[in-house]
Write a protein that holds these residues in place. Sequence first.
Motif, PDB file in Angstrom:
ATOM      1  N   ILE A  75       0.870  -1.170   0.000  1.00 23.55           N
ATOM      2  CA  ILE A  75       0.000   0.000   0.000  1.00 23.55           C
ATOM      3  C   ILE A  75       0.911   1.226   0.000  1.00 23.55           C
ATOM      4  CG2 ILE A  75      -1.725   1.266   1.357  1.00 23.55           C
ATOM      5  CD1 ILE A  75      -2.516  -1.497   2.571  1.00 23.55           C
ATOM      6  N   VAL A  76       0.533   2.226  -0.788  1.00 19.33           N
ATOM      7  CA  VAL A  76       1.389   3.418  -0.847  1.00 19.33           C
ATOM      8  C   VAL A  76       0.606   4.682  -0.502  1.00 19.33           C
ATOM      9  CG1 VAL A  76       3.026   2.475  -2.534  1.00 19.33           C
ATOM     10  CG2 VAL A  76       0.993   3.692  -3.352  1.00 19.33           C
ATOM     11  N   ALA A  77       1.356   5.692  -0.054  1.00 21.38           N
ATOM     12  CA  ALA A  77       0.802   7.037   0.147  1.00 21.38           C
ATOM     13  C   ALA A  77       1.410   7.909  -0.937  1.00 21.38           C
ATOM     14  CB  ALA A  77       1.172   7.567   1.530  1.00 21.38           C
ATOM     15  N   GLU A  78       0.555   8.659  -1.636  1.00 17.00           N
ATOM     16  CA  GLU A  78       1.031   9.441  -2.779  1.00 17.00           C
ATOM     17  C   GLU A  78       0.703  10.925  -2.569  1.00 17.00           C
ATOM     18  OE1 GLU A  78       0.742   8.346  -7.415  1.00 17.00           O
ATOM     19  OE2 GLU A  78      -1.176   8.848  -6.506  1.00 17.00           O
ATOM     20  N   HIS A  79       1.669  11.765  -2.922  1.00 19.48           N
ATOM     21  CA  HIS A  79       1.435  13.209  -2.847  1.00 19.48           C
ATOM     22  C   HIS A  79       1.887  13.813  -4.179  1.00 19.48           C
ATOM     23  CE1 HIS A  79       2.804  17.405  -1.668  1.00 19.48           C
ATOM     24  NE2 HIS A  79       1.494  17.405  -1.491  1.00 19.48           N
ATOM     25  N   ASN A  80       0.991  14.464  -4.876  1.00 23.37           N
ATOM     26  CA  ASN A  80       1.304  15.053  -6.188  1.00 23.37           C
ATOM     27  C   ASN A  80       2.034  14.081  -7.112  1.00 23.37           C
ATOM     28  OD1 ASN A  80       0.142  17.453  -5.547  1.00 23.37           O
ATOM     29  ND2 ASN A  80       2.062  18.462  -4.934  1.00 23.37           N
ATOM     30  N   ILE A  89       3.088  -5.791   3.397  1.00 24.71           N
ATOM     31  CA  ILE A  89       2.414  -6.828   4.185  1.00 24.71           C
ATOM     32  C   ILE A  89       2.786  -8.173   3.569  1.00 24.71           C
ATOM     33  CG2 ILE A  89       0.147  -7.775   4.790  1.00 24.71           C
ATOM     34  CD1 ILE A  89      -0.907  -4.801   4.188  1.00 24.71           C
ATOM     35  N   VAL A  90       3.507  -8.982   4.323  1.00 27.54           N
ATOM     36  CA  VAL A  90       3.950 -10.276   3.770  1.00 27.54           C
ATOM     37  C   VAL A  90       3.411 -11.408   4.654  1.00 27.54           C
ATOM     38  CG1 VAL A  90       5.946 -11.704   3.161  1.00 27.54           C
ATOM     39  CG2 VAL A  90       6.047  -9.231   2.816  1.00 27.54           C
ATOM     40  N   PRO A  91       2.637 -12.336   4.065  1.00 29.18           N
ATOM     41  CA  PRO A  91       2.133 -13.459   4.859  1.00 29.18           C
ATOM     42  C   PRO A  91       3.274 -14.285   5.453  1.00 29.18           C
ATOM     43  CG  PRO A  91       0.980 -13.325   2.760  1.00 29.18           C
ATOM     44  CD  PRO A  91       2.133 -12.356   2.687  1.00 29.18           C
ATOM     45  N   ALA A 121      -4.070  -0.435   6.201  1.00 31.22           N
ATOM     46  CA  ALA A 121      -3.413  -1.742   6.103  1.00 31.22           C
ATOM     47  C   ALA A 121      -4.108  -2.748   7.028  1.00 31.22           C
ATOM     48  CB  ALA A 121      -1.938  -1.612   6.471  1.00 31.22           C
ATOM     49  N   ILE A 122      -4.475  -2.309   8.230  1.00 35.69           N
ATOM     50  CA  ILE A 122      -5.141  -3.210   9.179  1.00 35.69           C
ATOM     51  C   ILE A 122      -6.497  -3.663   8.611  1.00 35.69           C
ATOM     52  CG2 ILE A 122      -6.231  -3.331  11.467  1.00 35.69           C
ATOM     53  CD1 ILE A 122      -3.961  -1.422  12.459  1.00 35.69           C
ATOM     54  N   ASN A 123      -7.267  -2.707   8.087  1.00 33.97           N
ATOM     55  CA  ASN A 123      -8.574  -3.068   7.501  1.00 33.97           C
ATOM     56  C   ASN A 123      -8.404  -4.032   6.333  1.00 33.97           C
ATOM     57  OD1 ASN A 123     -10.002  -1.540   9.263  1.00 33.97           O
ATOM     58  ND2 ASN A 123     -10.076   0.273   7.965  1.00 33.97           N
ATOM     59  N   PHE A 124      -7.411  -3.782   5.516  1.00 38.21           N
ATOM     60  CA  PHE A 124      -7.140  -4.624   4.356  1.00 38.21           C
ATOM     61  C   PHE A 124      -6.816  -6.063   4.807  1.00 38.21           C
ATOM     62  CE2 PHE A 124      -3.992  -5.775   0.882  1.00 38.21           C
ATOM     63  CZ  PHE A 124      -4.928  -5.911  -0.116  1.00 38.21           C
ATOM     64  N   CYS A 125      -5.962  -6.187   5.826  1.00 40.97           N
ATOM     65  CA  CYS A 125      -5.597  -7.519   6.333  1.00 40.97           C
ATOM     66  C   CYS A 125      -6.826  -8.251   6.865  1.00 40.97           C
ATOM     67  CB  CYS A 125      -4.543  -7.401   7.439  1.00 40.97           C
ATOM     68  SG  CYS A 125      -2.938  -6.906   6.824  1.00 40.97           S
ATOM     69  N   LYS A 126      -7.700  -7.489   7.535  1.00 41.24           N
ATOM     70  CA  LYS A 126      -8.937  -8.102   8.038  1.00 41.24           C
ATOM     71  C   LYS A 126      -9.765  -8.628   6.875  1.00 41.24           C
ATOM     72  CE  LYS A 126      -9.811  -5.451  12.213  1.00 41.24           C
ATOM     73  NZ  LYS A 126     -10.412  -4.220  12.688  1.00 41.24           N
ATOM     74  N   GLN A 127      -9.905  -7.794   5.836  1.00 43.74           N
ATOM     75  CA  GLN A 127     -10.725  -8.198   4.688  1.00 43.74           C
ATOM     76  C   GLN A 127     -10.148  -9.415   3.975  1.00 43.74           C
ATOM     77  OE1 GLN A 127     -11.023  -4.056   3.150  1.00 43.74           O
ATOM     78  NE2 GLN A 127     -13.050  -4.754   2.542  1.00 43.74           N
ATOM     79  N   LEU A 128      -8.824  -9.539   4.008  1.00 44.16           N
ATOM     80  CA  LEU A 128      -8.198 -10.703   3.360  1.00 44.16           C
ATOM     81  C   LEU A 128      -8.301 -11.951   4.234  1.00 44.16           C
ATOM     82  CD1 LEU A 128      -4.958  -9.111   1.833  1.00 44.16           C
ATOM     83  CD2 LEU A 128      -7.014  -9.818   0.608  1.00 44.16           C
TER      84      LEU A 128
END
Length: 169
Positions: A75-80, A89-91, A121-128
């Motif tokens: 997951i990345v954070a992007e600015h301009n 996140i690595v299993p 990232a936490i929400n994403f891991c939960k969804q996976l």
Amino acid sequence: MMTDKLQCIFNPIEFRDKIGESIIIRLYNPDKDRNKLIEMYANFDPGDRCLGLPPLTREGIERWIDYLSKNGYNIVAEHNGKIVGHVAIVPLENRRDVELDIFVLRPYQNRGIGQELLRNAINFCKQLGFRGIMITTQCSNLRAKRLFKKFGFITIDSDLDECYMFLKL
Ligand SMILES: CC(C)(COP(=O)(O)OP(=O)(O)OC[C@H]1O[C@@H](n2cnc3c(N)ncnc32)[C@H](O)[C@@H]1OP(=O)(O)O)[C@@H](O)C(=O)NCCC(=O)NCCS
């Protein structure tokens, strides 16, 4: 790992950081983002490295990014249009838990970007469907430890140098 299904469960979000700049949090796209992510780490302040990461040489950074891209979720954070933050996140071998690493470029630190990256990232891991998140950090890294504790991570072990933190999902 990058499929349309993943894109569906991770909707990009845009938020204002603590100084009012617009930041986008979204999944890493290996085709479009590889060079941008390598650039982020090529500009990473060596004083902000944690437990040997990111690697110091460009070649090492490229190998590391390709490993994370192949074996994990990013997951990345992007600015301009520039990548300024990254969560990998690595299993783990048990396939139930994951290991997480997080980095924000120095000029962007303390602006709430790490917090938004971690929340997503936490929400994403939960969804996976993962059951837990493991983080290894330096015991002296008070800022990182504060951030992780804020999201419910607890210290499960530590030695002189390393601190092992876990969040049950
Ligand atoms: C750790 C890191 C990811 C945090 O990202 P960030 O965008 O700076 O974090 P945020 O701005 O969202 O939050 C930082 C929090 O730490 C607090 N903080 C800042 N300096 C601190 C310090 N010296 N001690 C304790 N807390 C501190 C901030 O006040 C903020 O908490 P608050 O929102 O409750 O006020 C980032 O600083 C970074 O990349 N550091 C270098 C690499 C690293 O250590 N990565 C972690 C490896 S496991």
